[in-house]
Design an enzyme around this catalytic site. Structure first.
Site, short mmCIF file in Angstrom:
data_model
loop_
_atom_site.label_atom_id
_atom_site.label_comp_id
_atom_site.label_asym_id
_atom_site.label_seq_id
_atom_site.Cartn_x
_atom_site.Cartn_y
_atom_site.Cartn_z
N HIS A 9 0.33 -1.17 -0.15
CA HIS A 9 0.25 0.05 0.45
C HIS A 9 0.87 1.49 -0.28
O HIS A 9 2.37 1.20 0.46
CB HIS A 9 -1.42 0.10 1.16
CG HIS A 9 -0.12 0.00 2.56
ND1 HIS A 9 0.48 0.97 3.14
CD2 HIS A 9 -0.07 -0.85 3.22
CE1 HIS A 9 1.43 0.91 4.27
NE2 HIS A 9 0.68 -0.46 4.40
N GLY A 10 0.16 2.69 -0.83
CA GLY A 10 1.12 3.59 -0.07
C GLY A 10 1.00 3.79 1.07
O GLY A 10 0.51 3.34 2.03
N ARG A 60 -5.62 0.71 4.44
CA ARG A 60 -4.88 1.56 3.09
C ARG A 60 -4.65 0.94 2.08
O ARG A 60 -4.19 1.14 1.66
CB ARG A 60 -3.57 1.83 4.62
CG ARG A 60 -3.37 0.74 5.41
CD ARG A 60 -1.87 1.05 6.25
NE ARG A 60 -1.71 -0.55 7.13
CZ ARG A 60 -1.72 -0.67 8.30
NH1 ARG A 60 -3.23 -0.79 8.53
NH2 ARG A 60 -0.93 -1.84 8.06
N GLU A 87 -1.38 -6.73 7.89
CA GLU A 87 0.34 -6.96 7.96
C GLU A 87 -0.40 -7.50 9.24
O GLU A 87 -0.54 -8.51 10.15
CB GLU A 87 0.19 -5.64 8.35
CG GLU A 87 1.53 -4.73 9.44
CD GLU A 87 2.47 -5.61 7.63
OE1 GLU A 87 2.76 -5.75 7.82
OE2 GLU A 87 2.88 -4.33 8.07
N HIS A 182 0.76 -5.34 1.51
CA HIS A 182 1.60 -4.91 3.44
C HIS A 182 2.50 -5.28 3.82
O HIS A 182 2.84 -6.94 3.31
CB HIS A 182 0.96 -5.28 4.27
CG HIS A 182 -0.42 -4.55 4.99
ND1 HIS A 182 -0.93 -2.99 5.24
CD2 HIS A 182 -2.25 -5.40 3.88
CE1 HIS A 182 -3.07 -3.36 5.35
NE2 HIS A 182 -3.14 -4.98 5.06
#
Length: 247
Positions: A9-10, A60, A87, A182
């Site tokens: 993700h960013g 996210r 994550e 993640h």
């Protein structure tokens, strides 16, 4: 040729604040949205056409996927969300600033917590409000399967059943899959795919929002892997991730 693209993700708000995030559901920053857009552009320029996408239960990752698919004009493809792609759970570290934690416990200890294979931070208590058993999105998951902390080894153990039974078998029927997740959940997949030894995984850092392409032959053997984008920019972003846990 078949492909699976892994995309971290960013930048999130807690990435920006350099905090241990784990299962805390924080949003993308403006920069994170721009990174997701750029990732979509890189994949569009590469001519990638996905049959299906996978992501976690955390916004996210979901938002990064949505932005990238919009750029690709592939919003319509099937998307599967699964908690097993979340994550790594950072236990009691979640919310703590990494540099402040390094100052208190030492950079070596923080590196162990962040990147080692089989050492987990201290677990959340059963009454801690951060415990995933109190989160509505996990109410259908047996309490015994919900982590209170995890090492990378634990994270891989969580991910692999979903990878082996759901994601990877799709390559028998479809040609291109996208996984947006993640840093540590993707490190676990990469370790599995590339057969990275336990002792060497500590050196693998994954930059935010840089598409990582894995190519397979018709027998589903891995033949090639590479990042999309400018090599200097990828090195800069990777170094930035590596340095998050230093004083």
């Amino acid at each position: 040729m078949k492909k699976i693209v892994l995309l971290r993700h960013g930048e999130s708000t807690w990435n920006q604040e350099n905090r241990f995030t784990g299962w805390t559901d924080v949003d993308l920053t403006e920069q994170g949205c721009a990174e997701a857009y750029q990732a979509g552009e890189l994949m569009r320029q590469e001519g990638l056409t996905f049959n299906r996408a996978y992501t976690s239960y955390l916004k996210r990752a979901i938002k990064t996927l949505n932005i990238a698919l919009d750029v690709l004009d592939q919003d319509w493809i099937p998307v599967e969300k699964h908690w097993r792609l979340n994550e790594k759970h950072y236990g009691v570290l979640q919310g703590l600033n990494k540099k402040e934690t390094a100052a208190q416990y030492g950079e070596e200890q923080v590196l162990i917590w962040r990147r080692s294979y089989d050492i987990a931070p201290d677990a959340l208590s059963e009454t801690d409000s951060r415990n995933p058993k109190f989160d509505n999105r996990y109410t259908q998951i047996p309490n015994s399967e919900l982590p209170r902390t995890e090492s990378l080894k634990d994270t891989i153990k969580r991910i692999l059943p979903y990878w082996e039974k759901t994601i990877f078998p799709r390559l028998k029927f479809e040609d291109q899959l996208l996984i947006v997740a993640h840093g540590n959940s993707l490190r676990g997949i990469i370790k599995h795919l590339k057969r990275i030894p336990d002792s060497e995984i500590v050196r693998l850092n994954l930059p935010t929002a840089v598409p990582y392409v894995f190519e397979f032959d018709r027998h589903l053997n891995l033949t090639k892997d590479y990042f999309l984008g400018d090599p200097d920019e990828i090195r800069r972003k990777t170094a930035a991730v590596a340095n998050q846990g230093t004083k």
